[in-house]
Write a protein that holds these residues in place. Structure first.
Motif, PDB file in Angstrom:
ATOM      1  N   UNK A 206       5.659  -7.199   2.251  1.00  0.00           N
ATOM      2  CA  UNK A 206       6.256  -6.781   0.667  1.00  0.00           C
ATOM      3  C   UNK A 206       5.242  -6.223  -0.129  1.00  0.00           C
ATOM      4  N   UNK A 207       4.025  -6.465  -0.395  1.00  0.00           N
ATOM      5  CA  UNK A 207       3.132  -5.734  -1.063  1.00  0.00           C
ATOM      6  C   UNK A 207       2.830  -4.213  -0.636  1.00  0.00           C
ATOM      7  N   UNK A 208       2.779  -4.118   0.740  1.00  0.00           N
ATOM      8  CA  UNK A 208       2.377  -2.953   1.645  1.00  0.00           C
ATOM      9  C   UNK A 208       3.669  -1.880   1.084  1.00  0.00           C
ATOM     10  N   UNK A 209       4.859  -2.571   1.632  1.00  0.00           N
ATOM     11  CA  UNK A 209       5.900  -1.758   1.263  1.00  0.00           C
ATOM     12  C   UNK A 209       6.336  -1.428  -0.195  1.00  0.00           C
ATOM     13  N   UNK A 210       5.935  -2.195  -1.234  1.00  0.00           N
ATOM     14  CA  UNK A 210       5.926  -1.908  -2.460  1.00  0.00           C
ATOM     15  C   UNK A 210       5.133  -0.775  -2.947  1.00  0.00           C
ATOM     16  N   UNK A 211       3.759  -0.829  -2.281  1.00  0.00           N
ATOM     17  CA  UNK A 211       2.707   0.052  -2.545  1.00  0.00           C
ATOM     18  C   UNK A 211       3.249   1.582  -2.112  1.00  0.00           C
ATOM     19  N   UNK A 212       3.675   1.603  -0.870  1.00  0.00           N
ATOM     20  CA  UNK A 212       4.213   2.836  -0.357  1.00  0.00           C
ATOM     21  C   UNK A 212       5.371   3.403  -1.040  1.00  0.00           C
ATOM     22  N   UNK A 213       6.055   2.754  -1.486  1.00  0.00           N
ATOM     23  CA  UNK A 213       7.246   3.063  -2.402  1.00  0.00           C
ATOM     24  C   UNK A 213       6.762   3.513  -4.087  1.00  0.00           C
ATOM     25  N   UNK A 214       6.012   2.605  -4.644  1.00  0.00           N
ATOM     26  CA  UNK A 214       5.570   3.110  -5.899  1.00  0.00           C
ATOM     27  C   UNK A 214       4.367   4.205  -5.818  1.00  0.00           C
ATOM     28  N   UNK A 215       3.762   4.228  -5.077  1.00  0.00           N
ATOM     29  CA  UNK A 215       2.899   5.518  -5.080  1.00  0.00           C
ATOM     30  C   UNK A 215       3.389   6.657  -4.679  1.00  0.00           C
ATOM     31  N   UNK A 216       4.336   6.856  -3.596  1.00  0.00           N
ATOM     32  CA  UNK A 216       5.384   8.106  -3.350  1.00  0.00           C
ATOM     33  C   UNK A 216       6.218   8.372  -4.697  1.00  0.00           C
ATOM     34  N   UNK A 217       6.732   7.247  -5.471  1.00  0.00           N
ATOM     35  CA  UNK A 217       7.268   7.861  -6.566  1.00  0.00           C
ATOM     36  C   UNK A 217       6.430   8.283  -7.821  1.00  0.00           C
ATOM     37  N   UNK A 218       4.958   7.521  -7.926  1.00  0.00           N
ATOM     38  CA  UNK A 218       4.204   7.900  -8.736  1.00  0.00           C
ATOM     39  C   UNK A 218       3.528   9.514  -8.787  1.00  0.00           C
ATOM     40  N   UNK A 219       3.322   9.734  -7.426  1.00  0.00           N
ATOM     41  CA  UNK A 219       2.815  10.934  -7.156  1.00  0.00           C
ATOM     42  C   UNK A 219       3.843  11.959  -7.335  1.00  0.00           C
ATOM     43  N   UNK A 220       4.880  11.804  -7.151  1.00  0.00           N
ATOM     44  CA  UNK A 220       6.141  12.996  -7.000  1.00  0.00           C
ATOM     45  C   UNK A 220       6.271  13.193  -8.783  1.00  0.00           C
ATOM     46  N   UNK A 221       5.983  12.123  -9.520  1.00  0.00           N
ATOM     47  CA  UNK A 221       6.367  12.469 -10.924  1.00  0.00           C
ATOM     48  C   UNK A 221       5.135  12.645 -11.678  1.00  0.00           C
ATOM     49  N   UNK A 222       3.897  12.770 -11.090  1.00  0.00           N
ATOM     50  CA  UNK A 222       2.572  13.443 -11.832  1.00  0.00           C
ATOM     51  C   UNK A 222       3.077  15.130 -12.291  1.00  0.00           C
ATOM     52  N   UNK A 223       2.109  15.242 -12.939  1.00  0.00           N
ATOM     53  CA  UNK A 223       2.173  16.619 -13.376  1.00  0.00           C
ATOM     54  C   UNK A 223       1.617  17.693 -12.657  1.00  0.00           C
ATOM     55  N   UNK A 224       0.391  17.291 -12.013  1.00  0.00           N
ATOM     56  CA  UNK A 224      -0.465  18.061 -11.107  1.00  0.00           C
ATOM     57  C   UNK A 224      -1.169  17.230 -10.023  1.00  0.00           C
ATOM     58  N   UNK A 225      -2.041  17.840  -9.063  1.00  0.00           N
ATOM     59  CA  UNK A 225      -2.541  17.224  -8.138  1.00  0.00           C
ATOM     60  C   UNK A 225      -3.573  16.308  -8.555  1.00  0.00           C
ATOM     61  N   UNK A 226      -4.445  16.286  -9.538  1.00  0.00           N
ATOM     62  CA  UNK A 226      -5.557  15.680 -10.062  1.00  0.00           C
ATOM     63  C   UNK A 226      -4.816  14.537 -10.535  1.00  0.00           C
ATOM     64  N   UNK A 227      -3.850  14.529 -11.349  1.00  0.00           N
ATOM     65  CA  UNK A 227      -3.133  13.628 -12.012  1.00  0.00           C
ATOM     66  C   UNK A 227      -2.488  12.601 -11.018  1.00  0.00           C
ATOM     67  N   UNK A 228      -1.849  13.327  -9.851  1.00  0.00           N
ATOM     68  CA  UNK A 228      -1.527  12.560  -8.662  1.00  0.00           C
ATOM     69  C   UNK A 228      -2.245  11.650  -8.025  1.00  0.00           C
ATOM     70  N   UNK A 229      -3.370  12.208  -8.024  1.00  0.00           N
ATOM     71  CA  UNK A 229      -4.702  11.507  -7.197  1.00  0.00           C
ATOM     72  C   UNK A 229      -4.979  10.091  -7.977  1.00  0.00           C
ATOM     73  N   UNK A 230      -5.135  10.419  -9.234  1.00  0.00           N
ATOM     74  CA  UNK A 230      -5.621   9.607 -10.120  1.00  0.00           C
ATOM     75  C   UNK A 230      -4.349   8.142 -10.117  1.00  0.00           C
ATOM     76  N   UNK A 231      -3.257   8.983 -10.345  1.00  0.00           N
ATOM     77  CA  UNK A 231      -2.024   7.822 -10.419  1.00  0.00           C
ATOM     78  C   UNK A 231      -2.028   6.846  -9.208  1.00  0.00           C
ATOM     79  N   UNK A 232      -2.107   7.693  -8.041  1.00  0.00           N
ATOM     80  CA  UNK A 232      -1.925   7.053  -6.690  1.00  0.00           C
ATOM     81  C   UNK A 232      -3.012   5.767  -6.553  1.00  0.00           C
ATOM     82  N   UNK A 233      -4.354   6.232  -7.095  1.00  0.00           N
ATOM     83  CA  UNK A 233      -5.282   5.320  -7.014  1.00  0.00           C
ATOM     84  C   UNK A 233      -5.224   4.325  -7.968  1.00  0.00           C
ATOM     85  N   UNK A 234      -4.643   4.472  -8.987  1.00  0.00           N
ATOM     86  CA  UNK A 234      -4.322   3.230 -10.090  1.00  0.00           C
ATOM     87  C   UNK A 234      -3.226   2.490  -9.704  1.00  0.00           C
TER      88      UNK A 234
END
Length: 145
Positions: free
Chosen positions: A39-67
């Motif tokens: 469940x944690x891995x599935x939630x991680x994949x889903x939330x990271x995909x959502x967070x990266x797609x909502x980021x403003x640029x590549x740098x913020x997407x990388x930081x958001x994914x790591x966070x």
């Protein structure tokens, strides 16, 4: 005269009960641990995909994914060294993330079965790989502001 069929039923029930109960409890613990990590891995994949797609640029997407990945490691109790994140985009070969692309996030980890000692590599042999992936369409206006 002793009857050869005579025995102590209570003792037999206790012994058979313990023999059957110990593997059953272990199975419940192991399956619970695997399900929690899945469940944690599935939630991680889903939330990271959502967070990266909502980021403003590549740098913020990388930081958001790591966070997001760090918070999932803390929340679900993952071993941080065994969690692997893979970001890719379709169509293949495109810069990732890119406006209009489909972002594919894969999160992998391994679950070590409980009560397996880390001697002679038994913990590595008794580990189960878990992987989840999620796809998210990136807006065609992504990165424009």
């Amino acid at each position: 005269m002793d009857d050869p069929e005579r025995g102590s039923a209570a003792l037999e029930f206790i012994v058979v009960g313990l023999i059957l109960l110990v593997p059953l409890v272990y199975l419940v613990l192991a399956l619970g641990l695997i399900q929690g990590q899945a469940l944690g891995v599935e939630a991680g994949a889903r939330h990271i995909a959502r967070a990266v797609s909502l980021a403003t640029d590549a740098d913020s997407a990388r930081v958001t994914a790591a966070r997001v990945l760090d918070s999932l490691v803390d929340e679900y109790g993952f071993d941080a060294d065994s969690v692997h994140l893979d970001l890719s985009c379709a169509p293949a070969g495109a810069f990732c993330p890119q406006a209009g692309a489909t972002l594919i996030v894969k999160v992998r980890t391994t679950v070590t079965l409980p009560l397996v000692p880390p001697v002679l590599g038994l913990d590595r042999l008794a580990s189960i790989p878990i992987e989840a992936s999620s796809a998210q369409k990136v807006s065609r206006f992504w990165g424009t502001g």
